[in-house]
Scaffold this motif. Structure first.
Motif, PDB file in Angstrom:
ATOM      1  N   ALA A   1       1.084   3.416  13.360  1.00 50.91           N
ATOM      2  CA  ALA A   1       2.396   2.233  13.686  1.00 50.91           C
ATOM      3  C   ALA A   1       2.634   1.480  12.529  1.00 50.91           C
ATOM      4  CB  ALA A   1       2.182   1.852  15.136  1.00 50.91           C
ATOM      5  N   ALA A   2       1.409   0.826  12.273  1.00 52.31           N
ATOM      6  CA  ALA A   2       1.621  -0.262  11.398  1.00 52.31           C
ATOM      7  C   ALA A   2       1.699   0.364   9.752  1.00 52.31           C
ATOM      8  CB  ALA A   2       0.091  -0.938  11.146  1.00 52.31           C
ATOM      9  N   ALA A   3       1.237   1.240   9.693  1.00 49.15           N
ATOM     10  CA  ALA A   3       1.555   2.096   8.252  1.00 49.15           C
ATOM     11  C   ALA A   3       3.026   2.421   8.032  1.00 49.15           C
ATOM     12  CB  ALA A   3       0.754   3.433   8.052  1.00 49.15           C
ATOM     13  N   ALA A   4       3.478   3.151   9.328  1.00 54.00           N
ATOM     14  CA  ALA A   4       4.977   3.516   9.132  1.00 54.00           C
ATOM     15  C   ALA A   4       5.945   2.106   9.077  1.00 54.00           C
ATOM     16  CB  ALA A   4       5.438   4.068  10.873  1.00 54.00           C
ATOM     17  N   ALA A   5       5.665   1.213   9.771  1.00 54.64           N
ATOM     18  CA  ALA A   5       6.328  -0.237   9.685  1.00 54.64           C
ATOM     19  C   ALA A   5       6.172  -0.537   8.073  1.00 54.64           C
ATOM     20  CB  ALA A   5       5.863  -0.980  10.647  1.00 54.64           C
ATOM     21  N   ALA A   6       5.016  -0.305   7.507  1.00 47.43           N
ATOM     22  CA  ALA A   6       4.819  -0.984   6.187  1.00 47.43           C
ATOM     23  C   ALA A   6       5.338   0.002   5.012  1.00 47.43           C
ATOM     24  CB  ALA A   6       3.405  -1.370   5.960  1.00 47.43           C
ATOM     25  N   GLY A   7       5.872   1.105   5.297  1.00 51.30           N
ATOM     26  CA  GLY A   7       6.680   1.981   4.576  1.00 51.30           C
ATOM     27  C   GLY A   7       5.594   2.801   3.680  1.00 51.30           C
ATOM     28  N   VAL A   8       4.231   3.145   4.166  1.00 48.22           N
ATOM     29  CA  VAL A   8       3.289   3.674   3.618  1.00 48.22           C
ATOM     30  C   VAL A   8       3.700   5.107   3.527  1.00 48.22           C
ATOM     31  CG1 VAL A   8       1.075   4.757   3.916  1.00 48.22           C
ATOM     32  CG2 VAL A   8       1.530   2.349   4.591  1.00 48.22           C
ATOM     33  N   ARG A   9       3.632   5.947   2.220  1.00 50.10           N
ATOM     34  CA  ARG A   9       4.049   7.111   1.948  1.00 50.10           C
ATOM     35  C   ARG A   9       3.241   8.304   2.318  1.00 50.10           C
ATOM     36  NH1 ARG A   9       6.258   4.181  -2.532  1.00 50.10           N
ATOM     37  NH2 ARG A   9       4.621   4.967  -3.931  1.00 50.10           N
ATOM     38  N   HIS A  10       1.806   8.048   2.557  1.00 51.55           N
ATOM     39  CA  HIS A  10       0.874   8.950   2.738  1.00 51.55           C
ATOM     40  C   HIS A  10      -0.419   8.430   3.614  1.00 51.55           C
ATOM     41  CE1 HIS A  10      -1.495  12.538   0.785  1.00 51.55           C
ATOM     42  NE2 HIS A  10      -1.371  12.860   1.915  1.00 51.55           N
ATOM     43  N   LEU A  11      -0.774   9.218   4.633  1.00 51.93           N
ATOM     44  CA  LEU A  11      -1.731   8.728   5.283  1.00 51.93           C
ATOM     45  C   LEU A  11      -2.706   9.996   5.406  1.00 51.93           C
ATOM     46  CD1 LEU A  11      -1.624   7.058   8.786  1.00 51.93           C
ATOM     47  CD2 LEU A  11      -3.754   8.478   8.299  1.00 51.93           C
ATOM     48  N   VAL A  12      -3.977   9.931   4.735  1.00 47.66           N
ATOM     49  CA  VAL A  12      -4.973  10.753   4.582  1.00 47.66           C
ATOM     50  C   VAL A  12      -6.143  10.505   5.683  1.00 47.66           C
ATOM     51  CG1 VAL A  12      -6.680  11.961   3.480  1.00 47.66           C
ATOM     52  CG2 VAL A  12      -4.664  11.329   2.263  1.00 47.66           C
ATOM     53  N   LYS A  13      -6.324  11.485   6.672  1.00 42.33           N
ATOM     54  CA  LYS A  13      -7.076  11.092   7.985  1.00 42.33           C
ATOM     55  C   LYS A  13      -8.435  11.918   7.890  1.00 42.33           C
ATOM     56  CE  LYS A  13      -7.697  11.590  12.952  1.00 42.33           C
ATOM     57  NZ  LYS A  13      -8.669  10.442  12.973  1.00 42.33           N
ATOM     58  N   LEU A  14      -9.617  11.511   8.259  1.00 32.23           N
ATOM     59  CA  LEU A  14     -10.613  12.227   8.091  1.00 32.23           C
ATOM     60  C   LEU A  14     -10.896  12.803   9.709  1.00 32.23           C
ATOM     61  CD1 LEU A  14     -13.532  13.111   6.898  1.00 32.23           C
ATOM     62  CD2 LEU A  14     -14.582  10.869   7.973  1.00 32.23           C
TER      63      LEU A  14
ATOM     64  N   ILE B   1       0.931  -1.042   0.032  1.00 23.76           N
ATOM     65  CA  ILE B   1      -0.206   0.104  -0.199  1.00 23.76           C
ATOM     66  C   ILE B   1       0.835   1.244  -0.005  1.00 23.76           C
ATOM     67  CG2 ILE B   1      -1.530   1.401   1.476  1.00 23.76           C
ATOM     68  CD1 ILE B   1      -2.845  -0.964  -0.134  1.00 23.76           C
ATOM     69  N   ASP B   2       0.465   2.174  -0.847  1.00 25.15           N
ATOM     70  CA  ASP B   2       1.063   3.416  -0.887  1.00 25.15           C
ATOM     71  C   ASP B   2       0.472   4.505  -0.044  1.00 25.15           C
ATOM     72  OD1 ASP B   2       2.975   2.446  -3.099  1.00 25.15           O
ATOM     73  OD2 ASP B   2       1.149   2.605  -4.294  1.00 25.15           O
ATOM     74  N   ALA B   3      -0.848   4.675   0.030  1.00 28.67           N
ATOM     75  CA  ALA B   3      -1.534   5.591   0.771  1.00 28.67           C
ATOM     76  C   ALA B   3      -2.506   5.056   1.351  1.00 28.67           C
ATOM     77  CB  ALA B   3      -2.148   6.759  -0.251  1.00 28.67           C
ATOM     78  N   VAL B   4      -3.200   5.388   2.639  1.00 30.40           N
ATOM     79  CA  VAL B   4      -4.203   5.291   3.177  1.00 30.40           C
ATOM     80  C   VAL B   4      -5.176   6.284   3.616  1.00 30.40           C
ATOM     81  CG1 VAL B   4      -4.880   4.204   5.564  1.00 30.40           C
ATOM     82  CG2 VAL B   4      -2.585   3.266   4.419  1.00 30.40           C
ATOM     83  N   PHE B   5      -6.557   5.838   3.649  1.00 29.38           N
ATOM     84  CA  PHE B   5      -7.568   6.899   3.810  1.00 29.38           C
ATOM     85  C   PHE B   5      -8.075   6.288   5.125  1.00 29.38           C
ATOM     86  CE2 PHE B   5     -12.077   8.183   4.051  1.00 29.38           C
ATOM     87  CZ  PHE B   5     -11.689   9.515   4.425  1.00 29.38           C
ATOM     88  N   LEU B   6      -7.761   7.154   6.253  1.00 26.52           N
ATOM     89  CA  LEU B   6      -8.246   6.546   7.610  1.00 26.52           C
ATOM     90  C   LEU B   6      -9.432   7.351   8.215  1.00 26.52           C
ATOM     91  CD1 LEU B   6      -7.533   4.817  10.222  1.00 26.52           C
ATOM     92  CD2 LEU B   6      -6.141   6.910  10.896  1.00 26.52           C
ATOM     93  N   VAL B   7     -10.466   6.391   8.762  1.00 24.38           N
ATOM     94  CA  VAL B   7     -11.646   6.854   9.481  1.00 24.38           C
ATOM     95  C   VAL B   7     -11.527   6.118  10.688  1.00 24.38           C
ATOM     96  CG1 VAL B   7     -14.070   6.989   9.527  1.00 24.38           C
ATOM     97  CG2 VAL B   7     -12.837   7.135   7.472  1.00 24.38           C
ATOM     98  N   THR B   8     -11.800   6.729  11.929  1.00 22.41           N
ATOM     99  CA  THR B   8     -11.750   6.213  13.300  1.00 22.41           C
ATOM    100  C   THR B   8     -12.773   6.749  13.690  1.00 22.41           C
ATOM    101  OG1 THR B   8     -10.052   7.596  14.232  1.00 22.41           O
ATOM    102  CG2 THR B   8      -9.398   5.497  13.291  1.00 22.41           C
ATOM    103  N   ASN B   9     -13.500   6.091  14.738  1.00 18.60           N
ATOM    104  CA  ASN B   9     -14.583   6.453  15.544  1.00 18.60           C
ATOM    105  C   ASN B   9     -14.750   6.087  17.158  1.00 18.60           C
ATOM    106  OD1 ASN B   9     -15.755   4.206  15.098  1.00 18.60           O
ATOM    107  ND2 ASN B   9     -16.778   4.920  13.337  1.00 18.60           N
ATOM    108  N   SER B  10     -13.922   5.252  17.435  1.00 19.80           N
ATOM    109  CA  SER B  10     -14.139   4.788  18.873  1.00 19.80           C
ATOM    110  C   SER B  10     -13.593   5.867  19.686  1.00 19.80           C
ATOM    111  CB  SER B  10     -13.136   3.625  19.176  1.00 19.80           C
ATOM    112  OG  SER B  10     -12.996   3.160  20.245  1.00 19.80           O
TER     113      SER B  10
END
Length: 286
Positions: A82-95, A62-71
């Motif tokens: 943490a998992a994205a950093a370990a996987a080498g994800v290059r972009h995290l877009v958070k709602l 995965i290159d980029a992640v769209f992140l939705v959390t609600n808990s």
């Protein structure tokens, strides 16, 4: 490839659908059977934020992640970051939410999202925050009352808000996920107009072709209804948010949608016209 979370929600579903129309996308879902976005380029994988092994599998390639959390209690942003950093994800877009940048907002949910944004910033993964105003789709909570007796019941009928179509929030997120130069940016997203609950009721009445009446809820009844659905901190956060809306704190109209997508944001009338079936459907007994 892009990983989409929250794909059974109002914005995540739209993000997944818009991405799937252009190319391959992977969707992480706790209950894959509830995901409605399907197609030859859609990879739906089962997993949960608290299950690191499932996160690692979902993030592979995965290159980029769209992140939705609600808990309100689980450290889901920290887990995914943490998992994205370990996987080498290059972009995290958070709602996120627009209130995080407003100094007078200090309710439980806003504080939680501020902390979540801080966690993402500190993760080392390049980030973008999408901060919408209230969703037009929140008015779907009126559907039962409209269908049963033609009444909309809510707090503060004359409070102004520049609410936004979730499809436009998703379009901004897709622009950030697929375009260049969005890392380190926070985009506040509103609709194109200020509107009140009474005005929304009137517009729905015209679209449905039947009279509707707005009934302003007393604060104690609104609190009782919220406590029946949510924990006390969350219920009180919604009430504090409503007070800010009544004071005019949610009336700013911003050009973000047009700047990032090249087209104007949708009006409430447009959103409502596309969702009249939700308000007009006949409820059958049995």
């Amino acid at each position: 490839m892009i990983l989409v979370t929250g794909a059974t929600g109002a914005v995540g579903r739209e993000v997944a659908g818009q991405l799937a129309a252009a190319g391959p996308v992977r969707i992480l879902a706790r209950r894959p059977e509830r995901v409605t976005v399907r197609g030859p380029g859609v990879d739906v994988v089962a997993g949960e934020y608290a299950d690191r092994a499932s996160l690692d599998r979902a993030l592979r390639g995965i290159d980029a992640v769209f992140l939705v959390t609600n808990s309100p209690t689980e450290p889901d942003d920290a887990r995914v970051a943490a998992a994205a950093a370990a996987a080498g994800v290059r972009h995290l877009v958070k709602l996120s939410m627009m209130a995080v940048e407003e100094p007078d907002a200090d309710d439980f949910i806003t504080r939680l999202q501020r902390g979540n944004e801080r966690t993402i910033r500190q993760s080392g993964v390049p980030w973008t925050f999408i901060r919408p105003r209230a969703f037009m789709s929140n008015t779907l909570s009126w559907a039962t009352g409209i269908r049963s007796d033609g009444v909309v019941r809510d707090l503060y009928g004359d409070a102004p808000v520049a609410c936004v179509d979730p499809r436009d929030v998703a379009a901004v997120a897709v622009a950030a996920l697929t375009g260049a130069g969005h890392e380190g940016q926070a985009y506040a997203v509103s609709g194109p107009e200020v509107i009140t609950a009474r005005e929304q009721t009137a517009q729905l009445s015209g679209l449905l072709g039947r009279p509707l009446r707005f009934e302003e809820l007393p604060l104690d009844r609104a609190r009782e209804a919220l406590l029946a659905k949510y924990s006390q901190p969350v219920a009180e956060a919604f009430l504090e948010s409503a007070e800010r809306r009544r004071a005019g704190a949610k009336a700013a109209v911003l050009p973000t949608v047009e700047k990032l997508t090249g087209r104007p944001a949708r009006t409430f009338r447009t959103w409502a016209a596309d969702h009249t079936a939700s308000f007009a459907a006949t409820v059958r007994a049995g």
